[in-house]
Design a protein around this motif. Structure first.
Motif, PDB file in Angstrom:
ATOM      1  N   THR A  55     -12.785   0.550  41.210  1.00 37.01           N
ATOM      2  CA  THR A  55     -11.345   0.542  41.531  1.00 37.01           C
ATOM      3  C   THR A  55     -10.673  -0.482  40.621  1.00 37.01           C
ATOM      4  O   THR A  55     -11.264  -1.506  40.273  1.00 37.01           O
ATOM      5  CB  THR A  55     -11.091   0.126  43.009  1.00 37.01           C
ATOM      6  OG1 THR A  55     -11.757  -1.121  43.253  1.00 37.01           O
ATOM      7  CG2 THR A  55     -11.610   1.174  43.985  1.00 37.01           C
ATOM      8  N   ASP A  56      -9.449  -0.200  40.244  1.00 35.72           N
ATOM      9  CA  ASP A  56      -8.622  -1.119  39.451  1.00 35.72           C
ATOM     10  C   ASP A  56      -9.340  -1.673  38.207  1.00 35.72           C
ATOM     11  O   ASP A  56      -9.249  -2.883  37.911  1.00 35.72           O
ATOM     12  CB  ASP A  56      -8.091  -2.273  40.335  1.00 35.72           C
ATOM     13  CG  ASP A  56      -7.026  -1.764  41.311  1.00 35.72           C
ATOM     14  OD1 ASP A  56      -6.588  -0.607  41.170  1.00 35.72           O
ATOM     15  OD2 ASP A  56      -6.642  -2.531  42.203  1.00 35.72           O
ATOM     16  N   ALA A  57     -10.016  -0.787  37.484  1.00 37.95           N
ATOM     17  CA  ALA A  57     -10.771  -1.207  36.290  1.00 37.95           C
ATOM     18  C   ALA A  57      -9.849  -1.814  35.220  1.00 37.95           C
ATOM     19  O   ALA A  57     -10.241  -2.749  34.514  1.00 37.95           O
ATOM     20  CB  ALA A  57     -11.526  -0.010  35.716  1.00 37.95           C
TER      21      ALA A  57
ATOM     22  N   VAL B 281      -6.600 -13.450  41.624  1.00 41.41           N
ATOM     23  CA  VAL B 281      -6.848 -12.678  40.406  1.00 41.41           C
ATOM     24  C   VAL B 281      -8.109 -11.830  40.582  1.00 41.41           C
ATOM     25  O   VAL B 281      -9.180 -12.360  40.913  1.00 41.41           O
ATOM     26  CB  VAL B 281      -7.038 -13.618  39.178  1.00 41.41           C
ATOM     27  CG1 VAL B 281      -7.161 -12.808  37.896  1.00 41.41           C
ATOM     28  CG2 VAL B 281      -5.874 -14.600  39.068  1.00 41.41           C
ATOM     29  N   GLU B 282      -7.994 -10.543  40.320  1.00 46.52           N
ATOM     30  CA  GLU B 282      -9.169  -9.681  40.460  1.00 46.52           C
ATOM     31  C   GLU B 282     -10.139  -9.933  39.307  1.00 46.52           C
ATOM     32  O   GLU B 282      -9.752  -9.916  38.135  1.00 46.52           O
ATOM     33  CB  GLU B 282      -8.736  -8.213  40.496  1.00 46.52           C
ATOM     34  CG  GLU B 282      -8.125  -7.865  41.839  1.00 46.52           C
ATOM     35  CD  GLU B 282      -7.928  -6.384  42.057  1.00 46.52           C
ATOM     36  OE1 GLU B 282      -7.891  -5.964  43.224  1.00 46.52           O
ATOM     37  OE2 GLU B 282      -7.810  -5.634  41.066  1.00 46.52           O
ATOM     38  N   THR B 283     -11.382 -10.157  39.670  1.00 45.22           N
ATOM     39  CA  THR B 283     -12.398 -10.567  38.693  1.00 45.22           C
ATOM     40  C   THR B 283     -13.685  -9.790  38.951  1.00 45.22           C
ATOM     41  O   THR B 283     -14.150  -9.711  40.088  1.00 45.22           O
ATOM     42  CB  THR B 283     -12.670 -12.087  38.845  1.00 45.22           C
ATOM     43  OG1 THR B 283     -11.425 -12.765  38.905  1.00 45.22           O
ATOM     44  CG2 THR B 283     -13.470 -12.628  37.690  1.00 45.22           C
TER      45      THR B 283
ATOM     46  N   SER C 271      -2.661  -9.560  39.153  1.00 38.75           N
ATOM     47  CA  SER C 271      -3.455  -8.360  38.844  1.00 38.75           C
ATOM     48  C   SER C 271      -2.749  -7.104  39.328  1.00 38.75           C
ATOM     49  O   SER C 271      -2.625  -6.123  38.589  1.00 38.75           O
ATOM     50  CB  SER C 271      -4.827  -8.460  39.510  1.00 38.75           C
ATOM     51  OG  SER C 271      -5.441  -9.683  39.201  1.00 38.75           O
ATOM     52  N   HIS C 272      -2.288  -7.125  40.589  1.00 39.94           N
ATOM     53  CA  HIS C 272      -1.643  -5.916  41.123  1.00 39.94           C
ATOM     54  C   HIS C 272      -0.212  -5.771  40.632  1.00 39.94           C
ATOM     55  O   HIS C 272       0.345  -4.678  40.709  1.00 39.94           O
ATOM     56  CB  HIS C 272      -1.734  -5.885  42.659  1.00 39.94           C
ATOM     57  CG  HIS C 272      -3.124  -5.592  43.128  1.00 39.94           C
ATOM     58  ND1 HIS C 272      -4.028  -6.582  43.383  1.00 39.94           N
ATOM     59  CD2 HIS C 272      -3.773  -4.412  43.312  1.00 39.94           C
ATOM     60  CE1 HIS C 272      -5.189  -6.030  43.728  1.00 39.94           C
ATOM     61  NE2 HIS C 272      -5.056  -4.715  43.697  1.00 39.94           N
ATOM     62  N   ILE C 273       0.391  -6.859  40.148  1.00 41.41           N
ATOM     63  CA  ILE C 273       1.712  -6.723  39.515  1.00 41.41           C
ATOM     64  C   ILE C 273       1.525  -6.014  38.169  1.00 41.41           C
ATOM     65  O   ILE C 273       2.188  -5.013  37.879  1.00 41.41           O
ATOM     66  CB  ILE C 273       2.382  -8.104  39.299  1.00 41.41           C
ATOM     67  CG1 ILE C 273       2.701  -8.757  40.651  1.00 41.41           C
ATOM     68  CG2 ILE C 273       3.643  -7.962  38.446  1.00 41.41           C
ATOM     69  CD1 ILE C 273       3.280 -10.157  40.566  1.00 41.41           C
TER      70      ILE C 273
HETATM   71 MN    MN Z   1      -7.240  -3.942  43.600  1.00 46.08          MN
END
Ligand code: MN
Ligand code: PEP
Length: 367
Positions: A241-243, A230-232, A204-206
């Motif tokens: 944040t991080d939409a 994995v951001e979920t 996700s952050h990559i």
């Molecule tokens: Mn994040």
């Protein structure tokens, strides 16, 4: 979700350990909803929840802090024993560690910006000493494997024995397609230096977006990573944040079931080959980049030669260059014939480019 120590337990399994959850806890309802959905996915062993958000600039949403921890503790307490969620939070100060311990959080991770600071990592390791916490250590934003290893070593030296690394990519300025470049050779070097250490990939952050997540996750599996973070989020587009990079639990489930897992010993050789070929690909890219840099200088030399009326081909310079390169190449264990042929080709291309430039100047001047 099973009992600790999580990373040790996962080592004897043949499936990736998945850590999933929202970039940030935003409300009680969001936490309860995402927890319910993730508890239904058997591969998800730990729910990540950002509670203190390290924002690059002040003024954005910085997390709900202890309020979120209270909701997490309540959600755990209200679940049946066999359905109890296990939560992980990012900690950046010893006070954060105290707070997660007070609320019965199961695991922590050290974020990229904190890993970059050995003083802070040392303080966290001391605060975590004796707690039995599972700890994930993200790589620092710069591609310095020693800094990453150093943070892990500080945790191990503090007696923490359930430690995993998380590869979240590297923050480099020439970064077009990804939010953070994967630079796979860095986690590969970490694996070489610390062979028993589980390594998870945080695609996700990559990526910084949803589309590359399946291919990044597959790459991590092909390289022998032990799991994914994995951001979920229940509704990623509404995330504070991080939409852009979060998946719905259903999308995460699709990603996991689409992974091709290599399980047999005979595929070890294949995996090793992939690692080595990755290094060849990177070396070749560097070769091409340097050839382009060299040609750029060759063009600047053509300008100087044309202003001073010099011929393109300067035999003395060529002889000196070749003998210098052959000597340097011998020191590197490269074969004379190969290096001679290679530099003849490179030089011939430089001459061709310079002559073409001179020709162009001549015809421009004649007009
Ligand atoms: Mn994040
Ligand atoms: C996060 O996991 O939400 C986070 C802030 O990540 P990183 O430390 O990798 O930037």
């Amino acid at each position: 979700m099973n009992s600790m120590p999580l990373f040790e337990w996962n080592k004897c399994r043949h499936e990736p350990l998945v850590v999933a959850g929202p970039c940030s806890v935003e409300s009680r309802a969001q936490l309860v909803e995402v927890t319910g959905a993730l508890c239904a996915l058997p591969q998800v062993r730990l729910i990540r929840c950002g509670v203190w958000k390290p924002r690059s600039r002040p003024g954005g949403f910085e997390g709900l802090g202890e309020q979120a921890l209270r909701w997490m503790a309540e959600t755990k307490a209200s679940a049946a024993d066999d359905k109890r969620p296990r939560y992980a939070c990012e900690v950046a100060t010893p006070e954060h560690v105290e707070a997660v311990l007070r609320h019965g959080i199961d695991a922590v991770w050290i974020g990229a910006r904190t890993t970059a600071n050995p003083f802070m990592v040392q303080e966290l390791a001391e605060a975590l000493r004796g707690t039995g916490m599972s700890v994930m250590v993200k790589n620092a934003p710069s591609p310095d494997v020693r800094l990453w290893m150093g943070a892990i070593e500080r945790c191990l030296k503090a007696g923490l024995d359930d430690v995993a690394a998380v590869h979240r990519g590297f923050d480099l300025f020439h970064n077009a397609s990804f939010r953070n470049l994967p630079l796979w050779e860095v986690p590969i070097e970490l694996r070489r230096s610390m062979p028993g250490l589980p390594i998870l990939c945080d695609p996700s952050h990559i990526a910084g977006s949803r589309e590359p997540l399946p291919s990044l996750s597959q790459m991590a599996m092909d390289l022998g990573f032990d799991g994914l973070m994995v951001e979920t989020h229940p509704r990623p587009d509404e995330a504070l944040t991080d939409a852009d990079q979060q998946l719905t639990p259903a999308q995460l489930s699709g990603l996991i079931s689409g992974l091709l897992l290599r399980q047999t010993d005979t595929e070890k050789a294949d995996q090793e080959l992939r690692l080595l070929r990755l290094q060849i690909d990177q070396a070749d890219q560097e070769l091409l980049r340097l050839l382009a840099v060299r040609l750029d200088v060759v063009r600047q030399i053509a300008e100087v030669k044309s202003q001073s009326n010099w011929a393109v081909f300067q035999p003395k310079r060529w002889e000196a260059l070749l003998s210098n390169r052959l000597e340097a190449a011998r020191g590197l264990g490269l074969c004379d014939d190969f290096v001679k042929e290679l530099f003849e080709k490179i030089h011939a291309e430089s001459v061709r480019v310079q002559e073409a430039m001179m020709e162009e100047k001549k015809s421009a001047g004649a007009q």
